[in-house]
Scaffold this active site. Sequence first.
Site, PDB file in Angstrom:
ATOM      1  N   HIS A   1       0.862  -1.268   0.146  1.00 14.46           N
ATOM      2  CA  HIS A   1      -0.109  -0.072   0.045  1.00 14.46           C
ATOM      3  C   HIS A   1       0.936   1.260   0.035  1.00 14.46           C
ATOM      4  O   HIS A   1       1.965   1.182   0.554  1.00 14.46           O
ATOM      5  CB  HIS A   1      -0.917  -0.152   1.316  1.00 14.46           C
ATOM      6  CG  HIS A   1      -0.606  -0.225   2.386  1.00 14.46           C
ATOM      7  ND1 HIS A   1      -1.092  -0.232   3.565  1.00 14.46           N
ATOM      8  CD2 HIS A   1       0.953  -0.587   2.857  1.00 14.46           C
ATOM      9  CE1 HIS A   1      -0.175  -0.256   4.731  1.00 14.46           C
ATOM     10  NE2 HIS A   1       0.691  -0.537   4.291  1.00 14.46           N
ATOM     11  N   ASN A   2       0.502   2.330  -0.722  1.00 12.58           N
ATOM     12  CA  ASN A   2       0.925   3.534  -0.658  1.00 12.58           C
ATOM     13  C   ASN A   2       2.383   3.556  -1.535  1.00 12.58           C
ATOM     14  O   ASN A   2       3.025   4.560  -1.574  1.00 12.58           O
ATOM     15  CB  ASN A   2       1.496   4.063   0.626  1.00 12.58           C
ATOM     16  CG  ASN A   2       0.155   4.186   1.479  1.00 12.58           C
ATOM     17  OD1 ASN A   2      -0.882   4.389   1.311  1.00 12.58           O
ATOM     18  ND2 ASN A   2       0.331   3.370   2.710  1.00 12.58           N
TER      19      ASN A   2
END
Length: 177
Positions: free
Chosen positions: A99-100
């Site tokens: 994620h990210n």
Amino acid sequence: MSVNNTGVSKFGGGLPEWVVLGDNVIVKPFTCIGMAGFGFQVGKKGKYRIPLVRKPHNFKVVIGHDVEIGCGCCIDRGSWRDSIIGSGTKLDNLIHTGHNTQIGKHCLIAVGATIGGSVTIGDFCEIGMNAMIGQGLTITNKVTIGMGSVVLKDIVEENTTWAGNPARKIRDEQVNL
Ligand SMILES: CC(C)(COP(=O)(O)OP(=O)(O)OC[C@H]1O[C@@H](n2cnc3c(N)ncnc32)[C@H](O)[C@@H]1OP(=O)(O)O)[C@@H](O)C(=O)NCCC(=O)NCCS
């Protein structure tokens, strides 16, 4: 391709609004784009709250133009910023991007690479088979990471090659995979 935000694989569905694909993107079978990442809430002392509760993952996955993503990859959506794969970047099979995580343009990522959450990778980088990049790290432009390497710190020198566990600089130039 599988896309939803529940952590449950679902084949044959359309793209949700949080997955943005550029033009001429190839996604091969058994790849999941836009699932919630492996991020859980922590309490005041920085320890995980028990029982474990997943953080909201409300940011997008943005894939640029001319990107290829091989079979069995997982490209998680973000919890505090969009996850991005830059234009021209090619992913082999069985790659995880947390994620990210934001990957630049024209990168080449070989089979089995594991790229932790909130990693930032520059343009023209090459990552060898089964390399691992620790969460939150930043790798600058034109860096090659050797196969099986474990990157534990930021790499700030452009045009360099790194390998080993922990990864150390082995060349003051970028060697192609
Ligand atoms: C990183 C890499 C590009 C370096 O290639 P190179 O410059 O020709 O490196 P060399 O073979 O000359 O090795 C230089 C030194 O680094 C070490 N080294 C090279 N690659 C290494 C790796 N992946 N992990 C640990 N050490 C490595 C060598 O053992 C050698 O050490 P020494 O000087 O003590 O003998 C290459 O070894 C590599 O890992 N390629 C990835 C292959 C790949 O994933 N291809 C994808 C196919 S789709």
